[in-house]
Design an enzyme around this catalytic site. Structure first.
Site, mmCIF file in Angstrom:
data_model
loop_
_atom_site.group_PDB
_atom_site.id
_atom_site.type_symbol
_atom_site.label_atom_id
_atom_site.label_comp_id
_atom_site.label_asym_id
_atom_site.label_seq_id
_atom_site.Cartn_x
_atom_site.Cartn_y
_atom_site.Cartn_z
ATOM 1 N N TYR A 96 -40.578 50.593 53.885
ATOM 2 C CA TYR A 96 -39.719 50.180 54.996
ATOM 3 C C TYR A 96 -40.312 48.923 55.581
ATOM 4 O O TYR A 96 -41.534 48.836 55.781
ATOM 5 C CB TYR A 96 -39.659 51.272 56.077
ATOM 6 C CG TYR A 96 -38.852 52.474 55.658
ATOM 7 C CD1 TYR A 96 -37.479 52.375 55.465
ATOM 8 C CD2 TYR A 96 -39.457 53.705 55.459
ATOM 9 C CE1 TYR A 96 -36.730 53.472 55.056
ATOM 10 C CE2 TYR A 96 -38.723 54.811 55.061
ATOM 11 C CZ TYR A 96 -37.359 54.684 54.864
ATOM 12 O OH TYR A 96 -36.627 55.772 54.465
ATOM 13 N N HIS A 98 -38.053 46.583 57.979
ATOM 14 C CA HIS A 98 -37.372 46.321 59.261
ATOM 15 C C HIS A 98 -37.713 44.937 59.795
ATOM 16 O O HIS A 98 -38.080 44.763 60.961
ATOM 17 C CB HIS A 98 -37.739 47.402 60.281
ATOM 18 C CG HIS A 98 -37.371 48.790 59.854
ATOM 19 N ND1 HIS A 98 -36.062 49.201 59.694
ATOM 20 C CD2 HIS A 98 -38.134 49.856 59.512
ATOM 21 C CE1 HIS A 98 -36.033 50.459 59.293
ATOM 22 N NE2 HIS A 98 -37.276 50.875 59.159
ATOM 23 N N GLU A 120 -34.899 49.981 53.435
ATOM 24 C CA GLU A 120 -33.724 50.131 54.313
ATOM 25 C C GLU A 120 -32.559 49.207 53.977
ATOM 26 O O GLU A 120 -31.462 49.401 54.490
ATOM 27 C CB GLU A 120 -34.131 49.965 55.783
ATOM 28 C CG GLU A 120 -34.445 48.549 56.243
ATOM 29 C CD GLU A 120 -35.872 48.104 55.927
ATOM 30 O OE1 GLU A 120 -36.619 48.871 55.296
ATOM 31 O OE2 GLU A 120 -36.228 46.975 56.310
ATOM 32 N N ASP A 270 -36.035 50.564 65.506
ATOM 33 C CA ASP A 270 -36.759 49.957 64.379
ATOM 34 C C ASP A 270 -36.114 48.647 63.941
ATOM 35 O O ASP A 270 -36.738 47.838 63.266
ATOM 36 C CB ASP A 270 -36.910 50.940 63.201
ATOM 37 C CG ASP A 270 -35.595 51.496 62.717
ATOM 38 O OD1 ASP A 270 -34.531 51.105 63.238
ATOM 39 O OD2 ASP A 270 -35.610 52.346 61.801
HETATM 40 N N1 LIG Z 1 -36.587 55.377 64.903
HETATM 41 C C1 LIG Z 1 -36.740 55.983 63.737
HETATM 42 O O1 LIG Z 1 -37.745 56.629 63.474
HETATM 43 C C2 LIG Z 1 -35.654 55.903 62.707
HETATM 44 C C3 LIG Z 1 -35.655 56.720 61.570
HETATM 45 C C4 LIG Z 1 -34.614 56.601 60.658
HETATM 46 C C5 LIG Z 1 -33.598 55.685 60.874
HETATM 47 N N2 LIG Z 1 -33.645 54.895 61.977
HETATM 48 C C6 LIG Z 1 -32.645 53.881 62.283
HETATM 49 O O2 LIG Z 1 -31.439 54.462 62.735
HETATM 50 C C7 LIG Z 1 -30.438 53.431 62.634
HETATM 51 C C8 LIG Z 1 -29.172 54.027 62.016
HETATM 52 O O3 LIG Z 1 -29.408 54.291 60.640
HETATM 53 P P1 LIG Z 1 -28.291 54.975 59.716
HETATM 54 O O4 LIG Z 1 -28.920 55.266 58.424
HETATM 55 O O5 LIG Z 1 -27.612 56.051 60.472
HETATM 56 O O6 LIG Z 1 -27.288 53.757 59.517
HETATM 57 P P2 LIG Z 1 -25.781 53.866 58.968
HETATM 58 O O7 LIG Z 1 -25.498 52.557 58.312
HETATM 59 O O8 LIG Z 1 -25.566 55.109 58.215
HETATM 60 O O9 LIG Z 1 -24.922 53.962 60.311
HETATM 61 C C9 LIG Z 1 -24.860 52.927 61.241
HETATM 62 C C10 LIG Z 1 -23.552 53.010 61.976
HETATM 63 O O10 LIG Z 1 -23.560 52.048 63.040
HETATM 64 C C11 LIG Z 1 -22.233 51.575 63.154
HETATM 65 N N3 LIG Z 1 -22.202 50.355 63.957
HETATM 66 C C12 LIG Z 1 -22.513 49.090 63.594
HETATM 67 N N4 LIG Z 1 -22.316 48.254 64.636
HETATM 68 C C13 LIG Z 1 -21.898 49.018 65.681
HETATM 69 C C14 LIG Z 1 -21.523 48.739 67.020
HETATM 70 N N5 LIG Z 1 -21.539 47.485 67.506
HETATM 71 N N6 LIG Z 1 -21.122 49.780 67.801
HETATM 72 C C15 LIG Z 1 -21.099 51.042 67.326
HETATM 73 N N7 LIG Z 1 -21.428 51.369 66.067
HETATM 74 C C16 LIG Z 1 -21.822 50.369 65.252
HETATM 75 C C17 LIG Z 1 -21.796 51.389 61.705
HETATM 76 O O11 LIG Z 1 -20.404 51.264 61.582
HETATM 77 C C18 LIG Z 1 -22.337 52.674 61.092
HETATM 78 O O12 LIG Z 1 -21.401 53.730 61.163
HETATM 79 C C19 LIG Z 1 -31.085 52.323 61.795
HETATM 80 O O13 LIG Z 1 -31.560 51.285 62.637
HETATM 81 C C20 LIG Z 1 -32.217 53.019 61.125
HETATM 82 O O14 LIG Z 1 -33.230 52.136 60.698
HETATM 83 C C21 LIG Z 1 -34.656 55.000 62.883
#
Ligand SMILES: NC(=O)c1ccc[n+]([C@@H]2O[C@H](COP(=O)([O-])OP(=O)(O)OC[C@H]3O[C@@H](n4cnc5c(N)ncnc54)[C@H](O)[C@@H]3O)[C@@H](O)[C@H]2O)c1
Length: 369
Positions: A96, A98, A120, A270
């Site tokens: 990863y 980011h 990612e 992230d």
């Molecule tokens: N903090 C952590 O430990 C951790 C762990 C895993 C994933 N994540 C993060 O979680 C986030 C989501 O990941 P995911 O796999 O669910 O992604 P994903 O692509 O499956 O889903 C993202 C969603 O966001 C929507 N989106 C985009 N722009 C938008 C907006 N302006 N308003 C509302 N919705 C919007 C997209 O249409 C999509 O449905 C990522 O940043 C990922 O890196 C964080």
């Protein structure tokens, strides 16, 4: 295909206990003729002893320097500052990254000439198969964590997600109904909260409206988001534009309108965070308060569930690593390359750092004249 050396370092990020590959996955890499170096104790937190890796055919090494001397380093979290000194020209890194939220790391990768492939941003048939397993875990965790943070003992408003007879349930707002958001919504609904899901993708809202993942759906428009945020007890941020800095969906003004002791959990931190008041926190110090609202913005949420998370990550990474070892240009790695030979090659990352050298632009490190 030539035999390569693969290094698996012990993770150094705060409380990060995951390991990139399980012994079973290591055995598959060794069976293809490659050497695998595992740093001592790399798998302990995930339930794998040094002996387990040795039995799988890995060589155990004591120092990080020796692991990072491998042709290909495969790990979990983005390299930490203490690891930048181990970068070198000719190294391939698979992890990863980011980068949109990591300017210093991006600059270090470009400067040193590491070929950096990110989990990612790897896409397959419109999905993000190396992000999804950790998003699933982080999303499930977000519901549990949010519910806990709402307790008065944690500094929250003292609201129980499911309410009680004669008392309406808490309102949970999930921003981004992708993998993480869907799992957070399912978790919160499992605790009988009232869940509204927000997304820009109408088809996604339509699907969730039909399958009942959420109680209500809302298209992502600022004024409409603001009205929901004001009323929410818990907001989970999970909006993503792959490779790019997360869009700011919840502004500071919206957070300031929330009731004291409300909670936000921004998983998108992230990638920089989709809640304006979010800043990265650690598992050691996961929360802070801004505008009276409790913020949980840990960048490695799955790191606290290393057994489940390592097994899930390894299952996804293992086969792609074999492809990377065979042919980095071949099928199965679409979108993963972020930095190659000192230039940013992923379009969204390049757009975030226009002043760094990128594939389609001039090499800005070369002096003019
Ligand atoms: N903090 C952590 O430990 C951790 C762990 C895993 C994933 N994540 C993060 O979680 C986030 C989501 O990941 P995911 O796999 O669910 O992604 P994903 O692509 O499956 O889903 C993202 C969603 O966001 C929507 N989106 C985009 N722009 C938008 C907006 N302006 N308003 C509302 N919705 C919007 C997209 O249409 C999509 O449905 C990522 O940043 C990922 O890196 C964080």
């Amino acid at each position: 295909m030539s035999a390569r050396t693969v290094g698996i370092p012990t993770e150094v990020k705060d409380h990060e206990e995951r390991v990139a590959l399980t012994p079973a996955a290591v055995a598959s890499v060794v069976a293809r003729g490659h050497r695998v170096l595992v740093q001592s104790a790399a798998g302990i937190g995930a339930g794998f002893s040094d002996g387990d890796f040795k039995d799988a055919g890995a060589e155990l090494v004591g120092d990080a320097e020796d692991v990072w001397a491998a042709d290909v380093v495969v790990k979990v979290k983005e390299p930490q500052r203490s690891e930048y000194g181990l970068f070198r020209d000719g190294l391939t890194l698979f992890t990863y990254l980011h980068l949109a939220a990591e300017p210093e790391l991006t600059e270090a990768l470009v400067r040193t000439g590491v070929d950096a492939y990110a989990y990612e941003t790897l896409t397959d048939r419109g999905l993000l198969p190396l992000l999804a397993p950790m998003s699933e875990i982080a999303g499930r965790a977000a519901a549990i964590i949010g519910a806990n943070q709402l307790s008065a003992a944690s500094g929250g408003s003292g609201t129980l997600l499911g309410g009680a007879a004669g008392v309406p349930p808490a309102k949970v707002l999930v921003i981004g109904l992708g993998v993480a958001g869907t799992m957070a919504a399912r978790g919160a609904r499992g605790l009988d909260a009232h869940v509204t899901g927000i997304d820009v993708d109408l088809q996604r809202l339509y699907d969730h409206h039909l399958d009942g993942t959420v109680d209500a759906t809302q298209i992502s428009e600022a004024a409409l988001v603001a009205a929901h945020v004001r009323e929410a007890d818990l907001v989970v941020g999970a909006a993503l534009v792959p490779g790019a800095r997360a869009p700011t969906v919840v502004t500071e003004e919206m957070v300031a309108s929330m009731r004291p002791g409300a909670v936000v959990v921004d998983l998108a931190i992230d990638q920089g965070g989709c809640i304006e008041t979010a800043r990265p926190t650690t598992l050691s110090e996961p929360t802070y308060t801004a505008h009276g609202v409790l913020h949980y913005c840990v960048t490695n949420v799955p790191g606290q569930f290393p057994r489940t998370a390592s097994a899930a990550l390894s299952a996804a990474v293992g086969p792609r690593l074999l492809r990377l070892l065979d042919d980095p240009e071949g099928p199965g790695l679409t979108g993963a390359a972020n930095v190659l030979g000192g230039r940013i090659v992923h379009p969204a990352v390049a757009a975030t750092f226009p002043d760094l050298p990128h594939r389609d632009g001039p090499d800005t490190t070369t002096p003019e004249g």
